[in-house]
Scaffold this motif. Structure first.
Motif, mmCIF file in Angstrom:
data_model
loop_
_atom_site.group_PDB
_atom_site.id
_atom_site.type_symbol
_atom_site.label_atom_id
_atom_site.label_comp_id
_atom_site.label_asym_id
_atom_site.label_seq_id
_atom_site.Cartn_x
_atom_site.Cartn_y
_atom_site.Cartn_z
ATOM 1 N N LEU A 162 36.356 17.004 -33.152
ATOM 2 C CA LEU A 162 36.147 18.283 -33.036
ATOM 3 C C LEU A 162 34.905 19.113 -31.727
ATOM 4 C CD1 LEU A 162 36.480 21.170 -33.983
ATOM 5 C CD2 LEU A 162 35.042 20.783 -36.050
ATOM 6 N N GLY A 163 33.748 17.711 -32.253
ATOM 7 C CA GLY A 163 32.263 18.446 -31.819
ATOM 8 C C GLY A 163 32.226 18.112 -29.862
ATOM 9 N N PHE A 165 35.407 18.150 -28.614
ATOM 10 C CA PHE A 165 36.142 19.282 -27.716
ATOM 11 C C PHE A 165 35.030 20.279 -27.791
ATOM 12 C CE2 PHE A 165 39.100 22.641 -28.695
ATOM 13 C CZ PHE A 165 40.008 23.138 -27.749
ATOM 14 N N LEU A 166 34.415 20.939 -28.350
ATOM 15 C CA LEU A 166 33.886 22.553 -28.311
ATOM 16 C C LEU A 166 32.745 22.124 -27.047
ATOM 17 C CD1 LEU A 166 33.400 23.094 -32.416
ATOM 18 C CD2 LEU A 166 35.010 23.729 -30.278
ATOM 19 N N CYS A 167 32.369 21.186 -26.887
ATOM 20 C CA CYS A 167 30.829 20.983 -26.379
ATOM 21 C C CYS A 167 32.029 20.751 -24.572
ATOM 22 C CB CYS A 167 30.820 19.708 -26.204
ATOM 23 S SG CYS A 167 29.526 19.721 -27.649
ATOM 24 N N VAL A 169 34.470 22.709 -24.231
ATOM 25 C CA VAL A 169 34.792 24.507 -24.466
ATOM 26 C C VAL A 169 33.434 25.055 -23.537
ATOM 27 C CG1 VAL A 169 35.337 26.608 -25.222
ATOM 28 C CG2 VAL A 169 36.678 24.569 -25.760
ATOM 29 N N GLY A 170 32.088 24.757 -23.908
ATOM 30 C CA GLY A 170 31.214 25.370 -23.664
ATOM 31 C C GLY A 170 30.881 24.601 -21.985
ATOM 32 N N CYS A 192 23.566 20.700 -27.623
ATOM 33 C CA CYS A 192 24.592 20.474 -28.624
ATOM 34 C C CYS A 192 25.197 19.108 -28.871
ATOM 35 C CB CYS A 192 25.769 21.719 -28.390
ATOM 36 S SG CYS A 192 24.842 22.838 -27.998
#
Length: 411
Positions: A162-163, A165-167, A169-170, A192
């Motif tokens: 999850l971490g 993937f979200l990074c 996106v960022g 992050c």
């Protein structure tokens, strides 16, 4: 019969294996050929970043060059970090694992191809897409680890997936934000990214192997220093072919070679794997290598800039050209001491060698055209002093041990 433990048989990749964590106490845990190939391909991206840094510095744009180098190098280094720590804990070496790793290699090659446009025009589309390929492959590896795990270990793997993937996106902000905001996005996203492992491994650390991690970092250091030697050699060859000014270039080449040799010696002077015990120690050590690797690669870029200035091809004066070498070399020395060497040094004299040498290397910037040679001599003397002090300390320890044994036997 021999008391030597049997060596493990070579592993052969199956089509699909259960991805289980590997223990930190596992014996004979060494880098695999796939990991070495992975490192070699990543150095292509490091070389591209160094080449663009040379162009920016030689044209007199240090702010633009250093900022672009810091951003691109972080992307390369962090992707390498993600795989290195994952492979230390989950190396199944089956067909699927190898294919996904090769996909990551393809991603870094796309990233490397996009580095010139990122530097010259602020166009990060190819860099972002190459990073996307690498990160999606990394997410799939963590999801596969989660599928094979249970309980806290599964939660750790899912947090990583999850971490990451979200990074990713960022990082989309690099494609849409104005140029002046991209540096701030980089700082925020870098924080992050580095927070993900701390958050993911809270409560249940992964099974990374201290000796394996130390070896992987050491091997990448060697490869980066090798790329530095290669870049400097090509620069000297081009300058000699065009100008035939060997007398002008020889001090720079000799000094640069001494710096690189000393950098190798300084880094490998201590067995650092003995200190990688807890996650906190290992993470701080691993994160600090952003400056170690970055400065090692920048030494080669600085040597190229100094050669271009000496042959009249650079649009900067001698002092800033010399600083391109001395600042990178001093940063390497200081960072290696801070995260690496000081833990094995005893007494104020041993502890002060690298910090004092870093300051002296910086002072060499004022030596004009002989700055690189002077810095190389300082680096060489640093190695000699370090070896001498270590030998004396070891001899004193042996005398103390022998004296203790005599006292014990006498009593």
């Amino acid at each position: 019969m021999s008391d030597t433990p049997p060596r493990p048989l070579p592993r052969h990749p199956g089509v699909l294996r259960r991805m289980t964590t590997r223990g930190r106490e596992e014996e004979h845990r060494t880098a695999t050929p796939l990991e070495l190939f992975f490192d070699l391909c990543f150095v292509v991206a490091v070389a591209q970043a160094g080449r663009q840094l040379v162009h920016a510095l030689a044209e007199g744009h240090p702010g633009h060059g250093i900022q672009g180098y810091a951003m691109v190098f972080f992307a390369v280094w962090w992707a390498w970090m993600n795989f290195t720590w994952f492979s230390s804990a989950y190396d199944t070496d089956d067909v699927l694992y190898r294919v996904v790793t090769l996909v990551q290699i393809a991603g870094v090659l796309v990233l490397a191809a996009g580095i010139p446009r990122a530097f010259d025009a602020g166009d990060y589309r190819a860099v972002w897409f190459g990073y996307l390929v690498m990160r999606l492959a990394m997410v799939s590896q963590w999801l596969r680890a989660a599928f094979s795990a249970r309980g806290a270990e599964r939660r750790t793997a899912l947090r990583y997936a999850l971490g990451v993937f979200l990074c990713q996106v960022g990082w989309l902000g690099l494609l849409f934000l104005p140029a002046h905001a991209k540096a701030w996005l980089f700082l925020g996203m870098a924080v992050c990214e580095m927070a993900v492992p701390v958050w993911a491994e809270h409560g249940q650390p992964t099974g990374w192997h201290p000796h394996h991690i130390a070896e992987r970092y050491g091997l990448f250091t060697i490869i980066v220093l090798g790329e530095t030697v290669s870049a400097a050699t090509v620069a000297v060859q081009s300058a000699v072919d065009e100008h035939r000014g060997l007398g002008t270039l020889l001090p720079i080449a000799a000094g640069g070679l001494l710096i690189i040799f000393a950098a190798y010696w300084i880094y490998f002077a201590v067995p650092i794997h003995l200190r990688l015990i807890s996650n906190q120690q290992a993470f701080l050590w691993g994160y600090g290598h952003y400056l170690v690797f970055g400065s090692a690669a920048a030494i080669g870029a600085g040597i190229e800039v100094a050669i271009e200035e000496a042959t009249g091809k650079a649009h900067i004066a001698t002092f800033p050209a010399s600083a391109c070498v001395t600042v990178a070399a001093a940063l390497f020395m200081l960072t290696v001491w801070l995260i690496h060497s000081r833990h094995q040094k005893r007494g104020p004299v041993q502890q002060s060698v690298l910090p004092v040498s870093a300051a002296l290397v910086l002072a060499c910037t004022f030596a004009g055209r002989l700055a690189v040679l002077a810095a190389g001599c300082v680096a060489a003397v640093t190695v000699v002093v370090g070896v001498t002090l270590t030998a004396r300390r070891n001899a004193a320890d042996r005398r103390e041990t022998a004296s203790g044994r005599e006292t014990a036997s006498g009593s």
